[in-house]
Design a protein around this motif. Structure first.
Motif, PDB file in Angstrom:
ATOM      1  N   VAL A  71       0.866  -1.173   0.000  1.00 30.05           N
ATOM      2  CA  VAL A  71       0.000   0.000   0.000  1.00 30.05           C
ATOM      3  C   VAL A  71       0.913   1.236   0.000  1.00 30.05           C
ATOM      4  CG1 VAL A  71      -2.166   0.938   0.883  1.00 30.05           C
ATOM      5  CG2 VAL A  71      -1.587  -1.419   1.375  1.00 30.05           C
ATOM      6  N   ASP A  72       0.809   2.073   1.003  1.00 23.42           N
ATOM      7  CA  ASP A  72       1.639   3.283   0.927  1.00 23.42           C
ATOM      8  C   ASP A  72       2.866   3.190   1.841  1.00 23.42           C
ATOM      9  OD1 ASP A  72       0.250   3.172   3.187  1.00 23.42           O
ATOM     10  OD2 ASP A  72      -0.588   5.202   3.090  1.00 23.42           O
ATOM     11  N   GLN A  73       3.159   1.992   2.310  1.00 17.26           N
ATOM     12  CA  GLN A  73       4.282   1.884   3.246  1.00 17.26           C
ATOM     13  C   GLN A  73       5.464   1.128   2.622  1.00 17.26           C
ATOM     14  OE1 GLN A  73       2.477   1.096   6.951  1.00 17.26           O
ATOM     15  NE2 GLN A  73       4.420   0.934   8.031  1.00 17.26           N
ATOM     16  N   LYS A  74       6.655   1.668   2.863  1.00 16.60           N
ATOM     17  CA  LYS A  74       7.858   1.001   2.349  1.00 16.60           C
ATOM     18  C   LYS A  74       8.515   0.245   3.497  1.00 16.60           C
ATOM     19  CE  LYS A  74       9.711   3.090  -1.726  1.00 16.60           C
ATOM     20  NZ  LYS A  74       9.527   4.454  -2.194  1.00 16.60           N
ATOM     21  N   TYR A  75       8.951  -0.966   3.241  1.00 20.89           N
ATOM     22  CA  TYR A  75       9.641  -1.759   4.264  1.00 20.89           C
ATOM     23  C   TYR A  75      11.048  -2.078   3.774  1.00 20.89           C
ATOM     24  CZ  TYR A  75       4.945  -2.502   6.105  1.00 20.89           C
ATOM     25  OH  TYR A  75       3.689  -2.327   6.611  1.00 20.89           O
ATOM     26  N   ARG A  76      12.004  -1.792   4.649  1.00 20.26           N
ATOM     27  CA  ARG A  76      13.392  -2.153   4.322  1.00 20.26           C
ATOM     28  C   ARG A  76      13.665  -3.495   4.996  1.00 20.26           C
ATOM     29  NH1 ARG A  76      18.748  -1.847   5.845  1.00 20.26           N
ATOM     30  NH2 ARG A  76      20.130  -0.806   4.344  1.00 20.26           N
ATOM     31  N   ILE A  77      13.887  -4.507   4.181  1.00 20.11           N
ATOM     32  CA  ILE A  77      14.020  -5.868   4.711  1.00 20.11           C
ATOM     33  C   ILE A  77      15.507  -6.249   4.721  1.00 20.11           C
ATOM     34  CG2 ILE A  77      13.331  -8.290   4.408  1.00 20.11           C
ATOM     35  CD1 ILE A  77      10.948  -6.441   4.920  1.00 20.11           C
ATOM     36  N   GLY A  78      16.036  -6.479   5.898  1.00 17.09           N
ATOM     37  CA  GLY A  78      17.427  -6.902   6.029  1.00 17.09           C
ATOM     38  C   GLY A  78      17.566  -8.381   5.655  1.00 17.09           C
ATOM     39  N   ILE A  79      18.800  -8.776   5.432  1.00 21.11           N
ATOM     40  CA  ILE A  79      19.039 -10.166   5.005  1.00 21.11           C
ATOM     41  C   ILE A  79      20.196 -10.751   5.798  1.00 21.11           C
ATOM     42  CG2 ILE A  79      19.824 -11.597   3.065  1.00 21.11           C
ATOM     43  CD1 ILE A  79      18.337  -9.443   1.290  1.00 21.11           C
ATOM     44  N   SER A  80      20.020 -11.959   6.294  1.00 23.94           N
ATOM     45  CA  SER A  80      21.096 -12.694   6.942  1.00 23.94           C
ATOM     46  C   SER A  80      21.101 -14.109   6.403  1.00 23.94           C
ATOM     47  CB  SER A  80      20.896 -12.724   8.460  1.00 23.94           C
ATOM     48  OG  SER A  80      21.126 -11.455   9.001  1.00 23.94           O
ATOM     49  N   GLN A  81      22.232 -14.779   6.569  1.00 20.94           N
ATOM     50  CA  GLN A  81      22.328 -16.121   5.982  1.00 20.94           C
ATOM     51  C   GLN A  81      22.931 -17.109   6.956  1.00 20.94           C
ATOM     52  OE1 GLN A  81      23.627 -16.631   2.073  1.00 20.94           O
ATOM     53  NE2 GLN A  81      22.914 -14.655   1.346  1.00 20.94           N
ATOM     54  N   TRP A  82      22.467 -18.321   6.854  1.00 18.88           N
ATOM     55  CA  TRP A  82      23.057 -19.437   7.592  1.00 18.88           C
ATOM     56  C   TRP A  82      23.397 -20.523   6.583  1.00 18.88           C
ATOM     57  CZ3 TRP A  82      21.093 -24.520   7.855  1.00 18.88           C
ATOM     58  CH2 TRP A  82      21.711 -25.364   8.781  1.00 18.88           C
ATOM     59  N   HIS A  83      24.637 -21.000   6.611  1.00 23.14           N
ATOM     60  CA  HIS A  83      25.038 -22.070   5.706  1.00 23.14           C
ATOM     61  C   HIS A  83      25.154 -23.354   6.494  1.00 23.14           C
ATOM     62  CE1 HIS A  83      26.021 -19.625   2.110  1.00 23.14           C
ATOM     63  NE2 HIS A  83      25.974 -18.676   3.034  1.00 23.14           N
ATOM     64  N   ASN A  84      24.508 -24.385   6.041  1.00 20.34           N
ATOM     65  CA  ASN A  84      24.584 -25.679   6.727  1.00 20.34           C
ATOM     66  C   ASN A  84      26.047 -26.139   6.752  1.00 20.34           C
ATOM     67  OD1 ASN A  84      24.497 -28.439   7.396  1.00 20.34           O
ATOM     68  ND2 ASN A  84      22.431 -28.622   6.571  1.00 20.34           N
ATOM     69  N   PRO A  85      26.630 -26.286   7.939  1.00 20.72           N
ATOM     70  CA  PRO A  85      28.041 -26.648   8.000  1.00 20.72           C
ATOM     71  C   PRO A  85      28.310 -28.080   7.557  1.00 20.72           C
ATOM     72  CG  PRO A  85      27.103 -26.507  10.221  1.00 20.72           C
ATOM     73  CD  PRO A  85      26.025 -26.073   9.263  1.00 20.72           C
ATOM     74  N   TYR A  86      27.286 -28.905   7.484  1.00 21.50           N
ATOM     75  CA  TYR A  86      27.498 -30.326   7.185  1.00 21.50           C
ATOM     76  C   TYR A  86      27.149 -30.701   5.748  1.00 21.50           C
ATOM     77  CZ  TYR A  86      27.424 -30.212  12.231  1.00 21.50           C
ATOM     78  OH  TYR A  86      27.677 -29.889  13.523  1.00 21.50           O
ATOM     79  N   VAL A  87      26.287 -29.910   5.120  1.00 21.21           N
ATOM     80  CA  VAL A  87      25.826 -30.273   3.775  1.00 21.21           C
ATOM     81  C   VAL A  87      25.970 -29.059   2.853  1.00 21.21           C
ATOM     82  CG1 VAL A  87      23.893 -31.182   2.427  1.00 21.21           C
ATOM     83  CG2 VAL A  87      24.119 -31.794   4.833  1.00 21.21           C
ATOM     84  N   ALA A  88      26.747 -29.248   1.793  1.00 19.08           N
ATOM     85  CA  ALA A  88      26.918 -28.138   0.842  1.00 19.08           C
ATOM     86  C   ALA A  88      25.583 -27.858   0.154  1.00 19.08           C
ATOM     87  CB  ALA A  88      27.978 -28.532  -0.191  1.00 19.08           C
ATOM     88  N   ASN A  89      25.444 -26.675  -0.352  1.00 19.17           N
ATOM     89  CA  ASN A  89      24.248 -26.310  -1.149  1.00 19.17           C
ATOM     90  C   ASN A  89      22.949 -26.271  -0.352  1.00 19.17           C
ATOM     91  OD1 ASN A  89      25.781 -26.133  -3.506  1.00 19.17           O
ATOM     92  ND2 ASN A  89      25.609 -28.352  -3.799  1.00 19.17           N
ATOM     93  N   HIS A  90      23.054 -26.115   0.954  1.00 18.34           N
ATOM     94  CA  HIS A  90      21.835 -25.913   1.745  1.00 18.34           C
ATOM     95  C   HIS A  90      22.052 -24.697   2.633  1.00 18.34           C
ATOM     96  CE1 HIS A  90      19.357 -27.118   5.539  1.00 18.34           C
ATOM     97  NE2 HIS A  90      18.674 -26.294   4.779  1.00 18.34           N
ATOM     98  N   LYS A  91      21.259 -23.676   2.411  1.00 19.32           N
ATOM     99  CA  LYS A  91      21.367 -22.510   3.276  1.00 19.32           C
ATOM    100  C   LYS A  91      19.983 -21.953   3.606  1.00 19.32           C
ATOM    101  CE  LYS A  91      22.039 -19.073  -0.338  1.00 19.32           C
ATOM    102  NZ  LYS A  91      22.897 -18.232  -1.089  1.00 19.32           N
ATOM    103  N   VAL A  92      19.950 -21.166   4.663  1.00 24.20           N
ATOM    104  CA  VAL A  92      18.708 -20.497   5.040  1.00 24.20           C
ATOM    105  C   VAL A  92      18.964 -18.998   4.959  1.00 24.20           C
ATOM    106  CG1 VAL A  92      17.020 -20.109   6.882  1.00 24.20           C
ATOM    107  CG2 VAL A  92      18.011 -22.387   6.563  1.00 24.20           C
ATOM    108  N   VAL A  93      18.088 -18.287   4.268  1.00 20.01           N
ATOM    109  CA  VAL A  93      18.193 -16.825   4.176  1.00 20.01           C
ATOM    110  C   VAL A  93      17.069 -16.225   5.016  1.00 20.01           C
ATOM    111  CG1 VAL A  93      17.943 -14.858   2.616  1.00 20.01           C
ATOM    112  CG2 VAL A  93      19.311 -16.832   1.926  1.00 20.01           C
ATOM    113  N   PHE A  94      17.456 -15.425   5.999  1.00 15.58           N
ATOM    114  CA  PHE A  94      16.473 -14.806   6.880  1.00 15.58           C
ATOM    115  C   PHE A  94      16.119 -13.422   6.365  1.00 15.58           C
ATOM    116  CE2 PHE A  94      18.753 -17.867   9.432  1.00 15.58           C
ATOM    117  CZ  PHE A  94      17.706 -18.532  10.065  1.00 15.58           C
TER     118      PHE A  94
END
Ligand code: ADP
Length: 498
Positions: A71-94
């Motif tokens: 609508v008329d509100q702007k949201y600035r969305i920050g980003i953080s990441q977690w990489h699975n230390p045991y399995v390559a190619n799996h990450k979570v983006v917050f």
């Protein structure tokens, strides 16, 4: 199956171990890892809620951010990441926004009331997820959405973003973990969604009896719709009530709903290694399971001599469809059959009150803890003899799968995923007790059958049958992998069975 470098995005409101309310969190925490082990690249997009422990998990703040307008509100969305230390190619983006997510729980206040601005919160989340996806250099093959909180993504992709070149070859999958939660909201919120007006006209994809139904929109527009067990897939295609009214919408799709059973993370739910239980055990040391029972009774202050009585455990959200009214009706019969009962869970206030009343009336036989308690959930799983799930409907259900591995015999209503995972005991074969129809009488009869087996030498055989049943993620991940290839039009060329 061939190694496919398929690029998959999961979008989900809950991701264990960072956030979890129910089985959705379990699945979105563990299925991506199983897919990544197959060679897929999986990124999970989820909001960063209150209490997210950045340090503990090694979550790294990104310098990037995305801007979302609602609508008329702007949201600035920050980003953080977690990489699975045991399995390559799996990450979570917050995806981070202090007011909408960082200062809040997943869906409800501490008092259990849904946040009044949940529609806005999840529209912002979905728009931020799409904005993040647009910025990725590597082309995304699949966006896998889960439940109503992410069901608008397929709607945007087929409408306002239909010409977006980054998404031209991307396919959407929508998994229904619980079709009864549809994200309904009033028409007065229409502007929030930022979608063409005609989508909200009567009988159009987002309209639902004069209200807005995001899940319906997702079902209409997703390239594939799945649910979490084969039986529940059939149920929602056939039964108006079990589909929570959406049967007609599901049936109007060109291809039926696909049912893929959930799996279990046996590194976390394993009585041989579980750090949260009193004593580890296996099918060869079942007497050590008994130690868990005596210790649990001591911890909760029930009489030690009751350790020889059968103990029923329940770990559940206390809502109608989990069969809590049936449980309350059956409690006198449960007591009469000689059981003690331990219940962990929170939800509707009337059920919490009723359980408290039972506890006050028979404190030496019934223990009730209100709230969410991960350790206690594991302890109950290890200590109880039986695990009761009288759900009216159950898309898959995770807890009966954990119970099986812990030698804790499930007593379940024969519905959905419970019907697919628990085989009724016939004296030599079977893993639990199933009742049908959905009535107190049928439940009581199952409870009496279970009590008879408890008193017989067959109990250990029954426990062992459950402990060796295998619901690991590999099989389900294989099925999702096939499905992704199929929707990408690559199944025939790339997949050999494997
Ligand atoms: P649903 O997703 O419908 O709630 P599931 O059986 O699929 O049901 O998943 C429930 C998950 O939530 C399980 O992992 C269960 O152990 C967990 N859980 C439910 N209630 C509690 C509670 N009060 N404390 C700890 N864990 C809980």
């Amino acid at each position: 199956m061939t190694e496919g470098k398929i690029e998959v995005i999961f979008a989900a409101a809950e991701v264990q171990p960072f956030s979890k309310v129910g089985g959705l969190g379990d699945v979105c925490g563990t299925l991506p890892e199983a897919l990544a082990r197959r060679g897929l690249s999986v990124t999970v997009l989820t909001p960063a809620y209150r209490n997210l422990d950045y340090q503990r998990w090694g979550i790294i703040k990104d310098r990037a951010h995305v801007i979302v307008q609602v609508v008329d509100q702007k949201y600035r969305i920050g980003i953080s990441q977690w990489h699975n230390p045991y399995v390559a190619n799996h990450k979570v983006v917050f995806l981070e926004h202090q007011e909408l997510f960082g200062s809040r729980n997943v869906y409800t206040t501490d008092q259990g009331d849904p946040y009044p601005d949940n529609s806005r919160r999840f529209v912002v989340f979905q728009k931020a997820a799409l904005a993040w996806m647009r910025e990725q250099e590597r082309p995304i093959d699949i966006v896998h959405c889960h439940d109503n909180h992410t069901a608008l993504i397929p709607v945007y992709l087929k409408t306002t973003l239909a010409d977006c070149h980054q998404f031209i070859n991307m396919r959407s999958v929508l998994t229904l973990h619980n079709i009864a939660y549809q994200g309904l909201t009033g028409m007065e919120e229409r502007a929030l969604f930022d979608l063409p007006a005609e989508l909200f006209y009567p009988l159009q994809p987002l309209e639902w009896y004069g209200r807005i139904n995001p899940l319906k929109g997702g079902i209409v527009y997703a390239d594939v719709v799945t649910t979490v067990s084969p039986t529940h897939a059939r149920e929602i295609m056939e039964d108006e009530e079990l589909s929570a009214g959406l049967r007609g919408v599901l049936k109007s799709r060109p291809v039926p709903v696909v049912g893929i059973l959930n799996g279990v993370d046996y590194t976390y739910w394993n009585p041989e290694t579980d750090q949260l239980i009193f004593k580890n055990y296996s099918q060869d040391t079942l007497s050590d399971k008994f130690e868990n029972k005596t210790q649990l009774l001591r911890q909760i202050g029930l009489p030690a001599e009751y350790s020889t009585r059968p103990l029923i455990g329940i770990v559940s959200r206390l809502v109608e469809h989990k069969g809590i009214p049936l449980l309350l009706e059956a409690i006198p019969a449960i007591l009469e059959a000689g059981y003690t009962l331990v219940v962990l869970g929170s939800g509707q206030a009337e059920y919490e009150r009723a359980l408290r009343r039972f506890q006050e009336q028979v404190p030496e036989r019934i223990y009730y803890e209100c709230g969410y308690n991960e350790r206690f959930a594991h302890q109950i799983m290890a200590a109880a003899d039986f695990f009761l799930m009288p759900s009216r409907f159950e898309p898959c259900g995770m807890t009966q799968l954990y119970a099986l591995r812990y030698g804790t015999v499930p007593i379940v209503h024969k519905t959905g995923g419970l019907a697919d995972t628990v085989q009724d005991w016939d004296g030599t074969r079977g893993t639990g007790f199933c009742f049908h129809p959905f009535s107190a009488e049928a439940l009581n009869s199952a409870i009496r059958r279970a009590a008879a087996v408890y008193a017989s030498p067959a109990l250990d055989q029954l426990r062992r049958n459950g402990m060796v049943s295998d619901f690991s993620w590999e099989k389900s991940a294989h099925e999702y992998h096939r499905l992704y290839l199929q929707v990408m039009g690559k199944l025939d060329s790339e997949v050999k069975d494997g």
